[in-house]
Design an enzyme around this catalytic site. Sequence first.
Site, PDB file in Angstrom:
ATOM      1  N   TYR A  95       0.913  -1.316  -0.003  1.00 51.38           N
ATOM      2  CA  TYR A  95      -0.055   0.026   0.072  1.00 51.38           C
ATOM      3  C   TYR A  95       0.878   1.311   0.061  1.00 51.38           C
ATOM      4  O   TYR A  95       1.892   1.227  -0.217  1.00 51.38           O
ATOM      5  CB  TYR A  95      -1.122  -0.016   1.054  1.00 51.38           C
ATOM      6  CG  TYR A  95      -1.849  -1.135   0.916  1.00 51.38           C
ATOM      7  CD1 TYR A  95      -2.838  -1.163  -0.111  1.00 51.38           C
ATOM      8  CD2 TYR A  95      -1.961  -2.362   1.813  1.00 51.38           C
ATOM      9  CE1 TYR A  95      -3.753  -2.405  -0.254  1.00 51.38           C
ATOM     10  CE2 TYR A  95      -2.735  -3.379   1.680  1.00 51.38           C
ATOM     11  CZ  TYR A  95      -3.648  -3.430   0.569  1.00 51.38           C
ATOM     12  OH  TYR A  95      -4.647  -4.405   0.447  1.00 51.38           O
TER      13      TYR A  95
ATOM     14  N   GLY B 131      -4.387 -14.395  11.958  1.00 52.61           N
ATOM     15  CA  GLY B 131      -5.499 -13.516  10.999  1.00 52.61           C
ATOM     16  C   GLY B 131      -6.701 -14.316  10.572  1.00 52.61           C
ATOM     17  O   GLY B 131      -7.474 -14.483  11.371  1.00 52.61           O
TER      18      GLY B 131
HETATM   19  C1  FMN Z   1      -9.667 -11.662   4.860  1.00 54.61           C
HETATM   20  C2  FMN Z   1      -8.603 -10.568   5.126  1.00 54.61           C
HETATM   21  C3  FMN Z   1      -8.374  -9.373   5.379  1.00 54.61           C
HETATM   22  C4  FMN Z   1      -7.054  -8.811   5.570  1.00 54.61           C
HETATM   23  N1  FMN Z   1      -7.075  -7.565   5.755  1.00 54.61           N
HETATM   24  C5  FMN Z   1      -5.853  -6.980   6.265  1.00 54.61           C
HETATM   25  C6  FMN Z   1      -6.037  -5.533   6.756  1.00 54.61           C
HETATM   26  O1  FMN Z   1      -6.846  -5.058   6.601  1.00 54.61           O
HETATM   27  N2  FMN Z   1      -4.733  -5.174   6.961  1.00 54.61           N
HETATM   28  C7  FMN Z   1      -3.592  -5.763   7.070  1.00 54.61           C
HETATM   29  O2  FMN Z   1      -2.460  -5.379   7.443  1.00 54.61           O
HETATM   30  N3  FMN Z   1      -3.622  -7.405   6.593  1.00 54.61           N
HETATM   31  C8  FMN Z   1      -4.712  -7.787   6.333  1.00 54.61           C
HETATM   32  N4  FMN Z   1      -4.878  -9.160   5.801  1.00 54.61           N
HETATM   33  C9  FMN Z   1      -3.338  -9.942   6.088  1.00 54.61           C
HETATM   34  C10 FMN Z   1      -3.551 -10.688   7.636  1.00 54.61           C
HETATM   35  O3  FMN Z   1      -3.534  -9.649   8.772  1.00 54.61           O
HETATM   36  C11 FMN Z   1      -2.544 -11.599   7.766  1.00 54.61           C
HETATM   37  O4  FMN Z   1      -1.202 -10.823   7.565  1.00 54.61           O
HETATM   38  C12 FMN Z   1      -2.576 -12.785   6.885  1.00 54.61           C
HETATM   39  O5  FMN Z   1      -3.656 -13.323   6.941  1.00 54.61           O
HETATM   40  C13 FMN Z   1      -1.543 -13.813   7.358  1.00 54.61           C
HETATM   41  O6  FMN Z   1      -1.795 -14.226   8.735  1.00 54.61           O
HETATM   42  P1  FMN Z   1      -2.745 -15.789   9.006  1.00 54.61           P
HETATM   43  O7  FMN Z   1      -1.788 -16.560   8.328  1.00 54.61           O
HETATM   44  O8  FMN Z   1      -2.643 -15.738  10.378  1.00 54.61           O
HETATM   45  O9  FMN Z   1      -3.813 -15.547   8.335  1.00 54.61           O
HETATM   46  C14 FMN Z   1      -5.913  -9.843   5.497  1.00 54.61           C
HETATM   47  C15 FMN Z   1      -6.121 -11.052   5.483  1.00 54.61           C
HETATM   48  C16 FMN Z   1      -7.126 -11.716   5.391  1.00 54.61           C
HETATM   49  C17 FMN Z   1      -7.072 -13.302   5.016  1.00 54.61           C
END
Ligand code: FMN
Length: 370
Positions: free
Chosen positions: A182, A321
């Site tokens: 971003y 996440g």
């Molecule tokens: C549905 C969804 C929405 C996300 N929205 C954001 C966000 O708003 N800001 C951000 O920094 N990362 C966002 N991410 C990335 C997550 O914060 C995280 O980095 C990513 O899912 C990896 O972590 P995890 O393996 O625990 O899911 C999003 C991921 C998903 C799946």
Amino acid sequence: MPDTPKLLFQPFTLGALPLRNRIVMAPLTRSRSSEDGVVPDYAADYYAQRASAGLVVSEATNISAQARGYAMTPGIWTPAQVEAWRRVTRAVHAQGGRMMLQLWHTGRISHPDLHGGALPVAPSAIKPGGQAFTQGGLKDHVTPRALETDEIPPIVEDYRHAAQCAKDAGFDGVEIHSANNYLLEQFIRDSTNQRTDRYGGALENRLRFPLDVVRAVTEVWGGGERVGIRISPGTTQPGETPLDNDPMATYAAYLDALSGFGLMYVHDIEGVTQMSRDANGIDYPALRRRFSGAYIANNNYTAELAEKTLAEGNADLVSFGRPFIANPDLVERLRTGAPLAEAPKQYWYGGDSTGYSDWPGLRGPVRLAG
Ligand SMILES: Cc1cc2nc3c(=O)[nH]c(=O)nc-3n(C[C@H](O)[C@H](O)[C@H](O)COP(=O)(O)O)c2cc1C
């Protein structure tokens, strides 16, 4: 019987904030806000249900109308947006939780449909791969408009205003979104920043705008103790070219400079967000050692990997996440080794309270105190 993870459930003091465990809810865009960027009433339930995490980070929240890149995402620049977020922070605090707001400007990862037909802005006019999530569905990204030099300081002021609005809304702090290509990361990386003014070229110049933002936000919050930052040094998204010729040198310099602000934490997406934990030339422990504040590790963590990472001293906190989407009581499930529910992708972005604030806990509906 699986080994019971222990370190994850220990209390931790983050800056000045006492947390009840080392589990962080990562920011998750869920696209359920109004066209005016106001979070719905049921967002208070959704976040409060997940407040057993040591720390909750809000979904990415636009700092201004110009910042928007996805339909139905919330904002933090109008009184109505602040009022709606205040309901959320009250609900999280009533559960004994702590919550940060993530400050967002999408830059080129946007679409003219979100700007009345005007082009999204970026450091340079370079089109990203992939598609934007608009009211009218997914649409190809376009070539953005390069910001004029004198348009950049007003964006820093937008961050300052949004940081103040977040304070007014009762958040415990703010997380500056400097990840996932971003706007801030678009300035940092040498592939997306080809400017020739004081905001481009040499690394020091590419870091100028992000560091101006950090300075403005920390001024609002009385120093770095309530300000965190999110980075994704190993990411390759949106994927059309290598983002940076020397990502390790870039991020080493960035973390050195960030340390000078006494920030509360760096929230590091290790690898390619959601996709893989490939380091892509980044030495994460080395980056961590350069940073004065706490280190939150993220990306594809399981309870086992989180526990191992904490035990090896390679993180202070771990964020999850996707597992938080369908498991409001994720902390309890990780503690007991209970199975995790999976959220079908159709519920990730857009819609209403279904698939959002109606996920049950292990023992039925999550009961909220107060
Ligand atoms: C549905 C969804 C929405 C996300 N929205 C954001 C966000 O708003 N800001 C951000 O920094 N990362 C966002 N991410 C990335 C997550 O914060 C995280 O980095 C990513 O899912 C990896 O972590 P995890 O393996 O625990 O899911 C999003 C991921 C998903 C799946």
